[in-house]
Scaffold this motif. Structure first.
Motif, PDB file in Angstrom:
ATOM      1  N   ILE A  41       0.873  -1.340   0.062  1.00  0.00           N
ATOM      2  CA  ILE A  41       0.049   0.008   0.124  1.00  0.00           C
ATOM      3  C   ILE A  41       0.890   1.378   0.047  1.00  0.00           C
ATOM      4  N   ASP A  42       1.962   1.285   1.055  1.00  0.00           N
ATOM      5  CA  ASP A  42       2.860   2.347   0.843  1.00  0.00           C
ATOM      6  C   ASP A  42       3.667   2.414  -0.541  1.00  0.00           C
ATOM      7  N   ALA A  43       4.013   1.363  -1.038  1.00  0.00           N
ATOM      8  CA  ALA A  43       4.840   1.489  -2.343  1.00  0.00           C
ATOM      9  C   ALA A  43       3.755   2.113  -3.620  1.00  0.00           C
ATOM     10  N   ILE A  44       2.409   1.604  -3.658  1.00  0.00           N
ATOM     11  CA  ILE A  44       1.573   2.225  -4.436  1.00  0.00           C
ATOM     12  C   ILE A  44       1.330   3.630  -4.272  1.00  0.00           C
ATOM     13  N   ASP A  45       1.223   4.193  -2.837  1.00  0.00           N
ATOM     14  CA  ASP A  45       1.078   5.530  -2.575  1.00  0.00           C
ATOM     15  C   ASP A  45       2.322   6.266  -2.989  1.00  0.00           C
ATOM     16  N   THR A  46       3.368   5.756  -2.749  1.00  0.00           N
ATOM     17  CA  THR A  46       4.739   6.381  -3.410  1.00  0.00           C
ATOM     18  C   THR A  46       4.751   6.528  -4.841  1.00  0.00           C
ATOM     19  N   ILE A  47       4.393   5.432  -5.655  1.00  0.00           N
ATOM     20  CA  ILE A  47       4.286   5.550  -7.064  1.00  0.00           C
ATOM     21  C   ILE A  47       3.200   6.459  -7.528  1.00  0.00           C
ATOM     22  N   GLU A  48       2.084   6.530  -6.875  1.00  0.00           N
ATOM     23  CA  GLU A  48       1.036   7.393  -7.275  1.00  0.00           C
ATOM     24  C   GLU A  48       1.482   8.888  -7.099  1.00  0.00           C
ATOM     25  N   GLU A  49       2.253   9.294  -5.957  1.00  0.00           N
ATOM     26  CA  GLU A  49       2.674  10.643  -5.815  1.00  0.00           C
ATOM     27  C   GLU A  49       3.585  10.999  -6.855  1.00  0.00           C
ATOM     28  N   ILE A  50       4.425  10.071  -7.430  1.00  0.00           N
ATOM     29  CA  ILE A  50       5.290  10.286  -8.729  1.00  0.00           C
ATOM     30  C   ILE A  50       4.384  10.659  -9.879  1.00  0.00           C
ATOM     31  N   LEU A  51       3.449   9.793  -9.954  1.00  0.00           N
ATOM     32  CA  LEU A  51       2.552  10.053 -11.136  1.00  0.00           C
ATOM     33  C   LEU A  51       1.643  11.204 -11.202  1.00  0.00           C
ATOM     34  N   GLU A  52       1.425  11.721 -10.007  1.00  0.00           N
ATOM     35  CA  GLU A  52       0.537  12.893 -10.085  1.00  0.00           C
ATOM     36  C   GLU A  52       1.289  14.030 -10.067  1.00  0.00           C
ATOM     37  N   SER A  53       2.794  14.054  -9.807  1.00  0.00           N
ATOM     38  CA  SER A  53       3.726  14.997  -9.616  1.00  0.00           C
ATOM     39  C   SER A  53       4.268  15.106 -11.091  1.00  0.00           C
ATOM     40  N   THR A  54       4.655  14.148 -11.944  1.00  0.00           N
ATOM     41  CA  THR A  54       5.484  14.088 -12.789  1.00  0.00           C
ATOM     42  C   THR A  54       4.827  13.564 -14.163  1.00  0.00           C
ATOM     43  N   HIS A  55       4.890  14.114 -15.457  1.00  0.00           N
ATOM     44  CA  HIS A  55       4.308  13.223 -16.505  1.00  0.00           C
ATOM     45  C   HIS A  55       5.418  12.071 -16.651  1.00  0.00           C
ATOM     46  N   ILE A  56       4.323  10.958 -16.629  1.00  0.00           N
ATOM     47  CA  ILE A  56       5.258   9.749 -16.867  1.00  0.00           C
ATOM     48  C   ILE A  56       4.556   9.121 -18.140  1.00  0.00           C
ATOM     49  N   ASP A  57       5.211   8.584 -19.052  1.00  0.00           N
ATOM     50  CA  ASP A  57       4.801   8.022 -20.416  1.00  0.00           C
ATOM     51  C   ASP A  57       4.612   6.681 -20.415  1.00  0.00           C
ATOM     52  N   ILE A  58       5.587   5.847 -19.359  1.00  0.00           N
ATOM     53  CA  ILE A  58       5.487   4.371 -19.542  1.00  0.00           C
ATOM     54  C   ILE A  58       6.073   3.960 -18.037  1.00  0.00           C
ATOM     55  N   LEU A  59       5.630   2.729 -17.793  1.00  0.00           N
ATOM     56  CA  LEU A  59       5.992   2.023 -16.429  1.00  0.00           C
ATOM     57  C   LEU A  59       6.879   0.941 -17.030  1.00  0.00           C
ATOM     58  N   LEU A  72      -1.220  -0.305 -11.707  1.00  0.00           N
ATOM     59  CA  LEU A  72      -1.255   1.248 -12.055  1.00  0.00           C
ATOM     60  C   LEU A  72      -1.481   1.320 -13.479  1.00  0.00           C
ATOM     61  N   ALA A  73      -1.038   0.536 -14.502  1.00  0.00           N
ATOM     62  CA  ALA A  73      -1.261   0.625 -15.806  1.00  0.00           C
ATOM     63  C   ALA A  73      -2.981   0.672 -16.212  1.00  0.00           C
ATOM     64  N   GLU A  74      -3.550  -0.352 -15.453  1.00  0.00           N
ATOM     65  CA  GLU A  74      -5.074  -0.568 -15.408  1.00  0.00           C
ATOM     66  C   GLU A  74      -5.718   0.638 -14.896  1.00  0.00           C
ATOM     67  N   LYS A  75      -5.371   1.048 -13.897  1.00  0.00           N
ATOM     68  CA  LYS A  75      -5.835   2.421 -13.336  1.00  0.00           C
ATOM     69  C   LYS A  75      -5.753   3.490 -14.032  1.00  0.00           C
ATOM     70  N   TYR A  76      -4.475   3.881 -14.400  1.00  0.00           N
ATOM     71  CA  TYR A  76      -4.245   4.980 -15.095  1.00  0.00           C
ATOM     72  C   TYR A  76      -4.272   4.854 -16.950  1.00  0.00           C
ATOM     73  N   HIS A  77      -4.639   3.795 -17.178  1.00  0.00           N
ATOM     74  CA  HIS A  77      -4.710   3.435 -18.663  1.00  0.00           C
ATOM     75  C   HIS A  77      -3.245   3.787 -19.447  1.00  0.00           C
ATOM     76  N   MET A  78      -2.191   3.202 -18.848  1.00  0.00           N
ATOM     77  CA  MET A  78      -0.906   3.513 -19.250  1.00  0.00           C
ATOM     78  C   MET A  78      -0.267   2.248 -20.069  1.00  0.00           C
ATOM     79  N   LYS A  79       0.769   2.700 -20.602  1.00  0.00           N
ATOM     80  CA  LYS A  79       1.773   1.359 -21.053  1.00  0.00           C
ATOM     81  C   LYS A  79       2.700   1.190 -20.238  1.00  0.00           C
ATOM     82  N   ALA A  80       2.940  -0.409 -20.051  1.00  0.00           N
ATOM     83  CA  ALA A  80       3.757  -0.935 -19.130  1.00  0.00           C
ATOM     84  C   ALA A  80       4.546  -1.974 -19.805  1.00  0.00           C
ATOM     85  N   ILE A  81       5.762  -2.082 -19.409  1.00  0.00           N
ATOM     86  CA  ILE A  81       6.634  -3.152 -20.001  1.00  0.00           C
ATOM     87  C   ILE A  81       7.092  -3.863 -18.701  1.00  0.00           C
TER      88      ILE A  81
END
Length: 182
Positions: A41-59, A72-81
């Motif tokens: 849960i803390d890891a997801i919170d950490t990642i989401e803070e980054i996603l909210e403050s920085t434009h990320i194109d891919i995970l 996170l790719a499912e939640k935010y409709h992102m690309k992921a490798i």
């Protein structure tokens, strides 16, 4: 210039071999690789803070980081490798509850039994995101066929041999770049 968020695996660090390789190839300013806390849960919170403050194109996620990247790719409709992603970490990490040592710096941390329940709560099907899976059949930690089956509607590359650490990631950097730029 694309921004990449690299998510490391269990008991690893943001500054590991894969993130160093990605930074060398894509540029240090293009790759963000945080140290993730042991609590999912803390890891997801950490990642989401980054996603909210920085434009990320891919995970890009390795092992447990691949599991987080899927959520996170499912939640935010992102690309992921995903590199040898974990598909059922509440099962594969059950024997690791208790005190552990990180591979990268030998820092000691506690992996609590409640974290297994947190991992189960993050389970999601890979439907909304766009995925490239890089799997190695020689993965001694995870059964690559589970990821192959779960992500069967997405682009999957299976390299026969290899290991869980996916040590020859450098051979896939141009493929990763093409997937990012699609």
């Amino acid at each position: 210039m694309s921004k990449i968020l690299y998510l490391h695996g269990f008991s690893s660090c943001g500054e590991g071999n894969k993130s160093i390789l990605l930074k060398a190839y894509f540029g240090a300013v293009s790759v963000i690789a945080p140290d993730l806390p042991p609590s999912p849960i803390d890891a997801i919170d950490t990642i989401e803070e980054i996603l909210e403050s920085t434009h990320i194109d891919i995970l890009i996620g390795s092992s447990l980081g691949g599991y987080y990247a899927t959520y996170l790719a499912e939640k935010y409709h992102m690309k992921a490798i995903l590199l040898n992603p974990s598909t059922e970490p509440w099962e594969t990490l059950a024997s690791y509850t208790g005190w552990q040592k990180r591979f990268c710096d030998e820092e000691i941390f506690e992996f609590k039994p409640v974290y297994l329940e947190q991992l189960k709560m993050l389970q999601t099907a890979p439907e909304q995101g766009k995925y490239l899976l890089l799997l190695q059949s020689g993965d001694e930690v995870l059964d690559y066929t589970k990821a192959q089956s779960l992500y069967n509607k997405h682009k999957i590359i299976v390299e026969y041999g290899g290991n869980h650490r996916f040590e020859n990631l450098d051979e896939y950097l141009s493929m990763i770049e093409k997937f990012i730029n699609k």
